[in-house]
Design a protein around this motif. Structure first.
Motif, PDB file in Angstrom:
ATOM      1  N   LEU A   7      -6.033  -0.774  -8.416  1.00  0.00           N
ATOM      2  CA  LEU A   7      -5.462  -2.041  -7.927  1.00  0.00           C
ATOM      3  C   LEU A   7      -5.671  -3.130  -8.972  1.00  0.00           C
ATOM      4  O   LEU A   7      -6.718  -3.194  -9.606  1.00  0.00           O
ATOM      5  CB  LEU A   7      -6.133  -2.480  -6.625  1.00  0.00           C
ATOM      6  CG  LEU A   7      -6.060  -1.536  -5.429  1.00  0.00           C
ATOM      7  CD1 LEU A   7      -6.730  -2.193  -4.228  1.00  0.00           C
ATOM      8  CD2 LEU A   7      -4.618  -1.178  -5.104  1.00  0.00           C
ATOM      9  N   HIS A   9      -5.822  -7.242  -9.718  1.00  0.00           N
ATOM     10  CA  HIS A   9      -6.023  -8.576  -9.164  1.00  0.00           C
ATOM     11  C   HIS A   9      -4.764  -9.414  -9.386  1.00  0.00           C
ATOM     12  O   HIS A   9      -4.166  -9.288 -10.450  1.00  0.00           O
ATOM     13  CB  HIS A   9      -7.231  -9.214  -9.875  1.00  0.00           C
ATOM     14  CG  HIS A   9      -7.340 -10.698  -9.691  1.00  0.00           C
ATOM     15  ND1 HIS A   9      -7.752 -11.258  -8.514  1.00  0.00           N
ATOM     16  CD2 HIS A   9      -7.061 -11.740 -10.548  1.00  0.00           C
ATOM     17  CE1 HIS A   9      -7.740 -12.583  -8.657  1.00  0.00           C
ATOM     18  NE2 HIS A   9      -7.332 -12.901  -9.863  1.00  0.00           N
ATOM     19  N   ASP A  11      -5.339  -9.089  -5.314  1.00  0.00           N
ATOM     20  CA  ASP A  11      -5.032  -8.143  -4.244  1.00  0.00           C
ATOM     21  C   ASP A  11      -6.078  -8.365  -3.145  1.00  0.00           C
ATOM     22  O   ASP A  11      -7.276  -8.354  -3.449  1.00  0.00           O
ATOM     23  CB  ASP A  11      -5.112  -6.704  -4.787  1.00  0.00           C
ATOM     24  CG  ASP A  11      -4.604  -5.683  -3.781  1.00  0.00           C
ATOM     25  OD1 ASP A  11      -5.133  -5.657  -2.641  1.00  0.00           O
ATOM     26  OD2 ASP A  11      -3.705  -4.907  -4.122  1.00  0.00           O
ATOM     27  N   ARG A  13      -7.323  -6.535  -1.040  1.00  0.00           N
ATOM     28  CA  ARG A  13      -8.280  -5.423  -0.884  1.00  0.00           C
ATOM     29  C   ARG A  13      -9.452  -5.530  -1.861  1.00  0.00           C
ATOM     30  O   ARG A  13     -10.477  -4.877  -1.685  1.00  0.00           O
ATOM     31  CB  ARG A  13      -7.562  -4.077  -1.078  1.00  0.00           C
ATOM     32  CG  ARG A  13      -6.623  -3.736   0.077  1.00  0.00           C
ATOM     33  CD  ARG A  13      -5.718  -2.572  -0.257  1.00  0.00           C
ATOM     34  NE  ARG A  13      -4.702  -2.957  -1.239  1.00  0.00           N
ATOM     35  CZ  ARG A  13      -3.760  -2.147  -1.718  1.00  0.00           C
ATOM     36  NH1 ARG A  13      -3.723  -0.890  -1.314  1.00  0.00           N
ATOM     37  NH2 ARG A  13      -2.863  -2.585  -2.589  1.00  0.00           N
ATOM     38  N   GLN A  51     -11.535  -0.730  -5.920  1.00  0.00           N
ATOM     39  CA  GLN A  51     -10.533  -0.782  -6.987  1.00  0.00           C
ATOM     40  C   GLN A  51      -9.496   0.336  -6.867  1.00  0.00           C
ATOM     41  O   GLN A  51      -8.432   0.266  -7.486  1.00  0.00           O
ATOM     42  CB  GLN A  51     -11.201  -0.703  -8.366  1.00  0.00           C
ATOM     43  CG  GLN A  51     -12.044  -1.926  -8.696  1.00  0.00           C
ATOM     44  CD  GLN A  51     -12.658  -1.819 -10.068  1.00  0.00           C
ATOM     45  OE1 GLN A  51     -13.728  -1.238 -10.227  1.00  0.00           O
ATOM     46  NE2 GLN A  51     -11.975  -2.348 -11.074  1.00  0.00           N
ATOM     47  N   GLY A  53      -8.657   1.161  -3.734  1.00  0.00           N
ATOM     48  CA  GLY A  53      -8.168   0.888  -2.388  1.00  0.00           C
ATOM     49  C   GLY A  53      -9.018   1.469  -1.268  1.00  0.00           C
ATOM     50  O   GLY A  53      -8.558   1.575  -0.138  1.00  0.00           O
ATOM     51  N   SER A  97      -9.432  -3.833 -13.126  1.00  0.00           N
ATOM     52  CA  SER A  97      -8.488  -4.489 -12.214  1.00  0.00           C
ATOM     53  C   SER A  97      -7.948  -5.803 -12.789  1.00  0.00           C
ATOM     54  O   SER A  97      -7.120  -6.458 -12.150  1.00  0.00           O
ATOM     55  CB  SER A  97      -9.154  -4.758 -10.856  1.00  0.00           C
ATOM     56  OG  SER A  97      -9.421  -3.531 -10.199  1.00  0.00           O
ATOM     57  N   THR A 160      -5.804 -15.479 -13.470  1.00  0.00           N
ATOM     58  CA  THR A 160      -5.091 -15.057 -12.265  1.00  0.00           C
ATOM     59  C   THR A 160      -3.573 -15.223 -12.443  1.00  0.00           C
ATOM     60  O   THR A 160      -2.800 -14.331 -12.068  1.00  0.00           O
ATOM     61  CB  THR A 160      -5.591 -15.842 -11.034  1.00  0.00           C
ATOM     62  OG1 THR A 160      -6.987 -15.571 -10.862  1.00  0.00           O
ATOM     63  CG2 THR A 160      -4.842 -15.436  -9.765  1.00  0.00           C
ATOM     64  N   LYS A 167       1.807  -8.287 -12.889  1.00  0.00           N
ATOM     65  CA  LYS A 167       2.209  -7.477 -11.736  1.00  0.00           C
ATOM     66  C   LYS A 167       3.714  -7.596 -11.485  1.00  0.00           C
ATOM     67  O   LYS A 167       4.368  -6.624 -11.121  1.00  0.00           O
ATOM     68  CB  LYS A 167       1.426  -7.920 -10.487  1.00  0.00           C
ATOM     69  CG  LYS A 167      -0.032  -7.482 -10.550  1.00  0.00           C
ATOM     70  CD  LYS A 167      -0.827  -7.995  -9.383  1.00  0.00           C
ATOM     71  CE  LYS A 167      -0.682  -7.114  -8.165  1.00  0.00           C
ATOM     72  NZ  LYS A 167      -1.634  -7.493  -7.102  1.00  0.00           N
TER      73      LYS A 167
END
Ligand code: NI
Length: 173
Positions: A7, A9, A11, A13, A51, A53, A97, A160, A167
């Motif tokens: 995953l 960032h 995210d 989760r 990481q 999930g 991540s 970020t 992404k």
């Protein structure tokens, strides 16, 4: 064994408190093997279950960096810090991540941790240098914390924004 997707960032989760693992089952063994393979493939020195999930308290690490040295894969289930030194160390940290972003994080130089191994038994060991940094970075993941949460807000927001862009680009590709 199989490589699991990591995953990226931001995210939700990656921001959650993970739940303790009551016992070592075949599923936990498989998860740990997959996480080690995923970490070595990346490559990275540590990887925490959220990481990939999975909202459980375990991480893997191997901070042996010398070329040709034997691997030292470690699996830490329900890890906790028993003691931490007052003396600190600053390392430039990264995270699988948060690809290709780095920042200086200051943490205790020495930590003693206790955890459950894949054998179901309690283990305790002292970690120093990169091992200490890595173990604390991975433990943070289990509490929904990333290394950028240790940085100033301007740098954190900048990183970020870059990850949001990354992404978006990956989703389009
Ligand atoms: Ni990380």
């Amino acid at each position: 064994m199989s490589i699991r997707p990591i995953l990226i960032h931001p995210d939700p989760r990656l921001k959650k408190q993970c739940t303790p693992v009551p016992e070592v089952t075949a599923d936990i063994g498989k998860l740990a093997e997959d996480m080690l393979e995923t970490m070595y493939d990346a490559p990275g020195v540590g990887l925490a279950a959220p990481q990939v999930g999975v909202n459980k308290r375990l991480f893997v690490m191997d901070c042996v960096k010398e070329d040709g040295a034997e691997q030292r894969p470690m699996v830490l289930i329900n890890p906790e810090i028993i003691t931490a030194s007052e003396e600190t160390n600053t390392y430039e940290e990264g995270c699988l991540s948060i690809p290709e972003q780095f920042g200086d994080v200051t943490r205790p130089k020495l930590v003693t941790m206790r955890w459950m191994g894949l054998d179901g038994k309690t283990h305790e060991d002292e970690f120093d240098e990169l091992w200490a940094t890595c173990a604390q970075h991975e433990l943070d993941h289990l509490n929904g914390k990333l290394f950028i949460d240790h940085l100033g807000s301007i740098k954190r927001q900048m990183i970020t924004r870059k990850m949001v862009k990354l992404k978006r680009e990956r989703a389009r590709a």
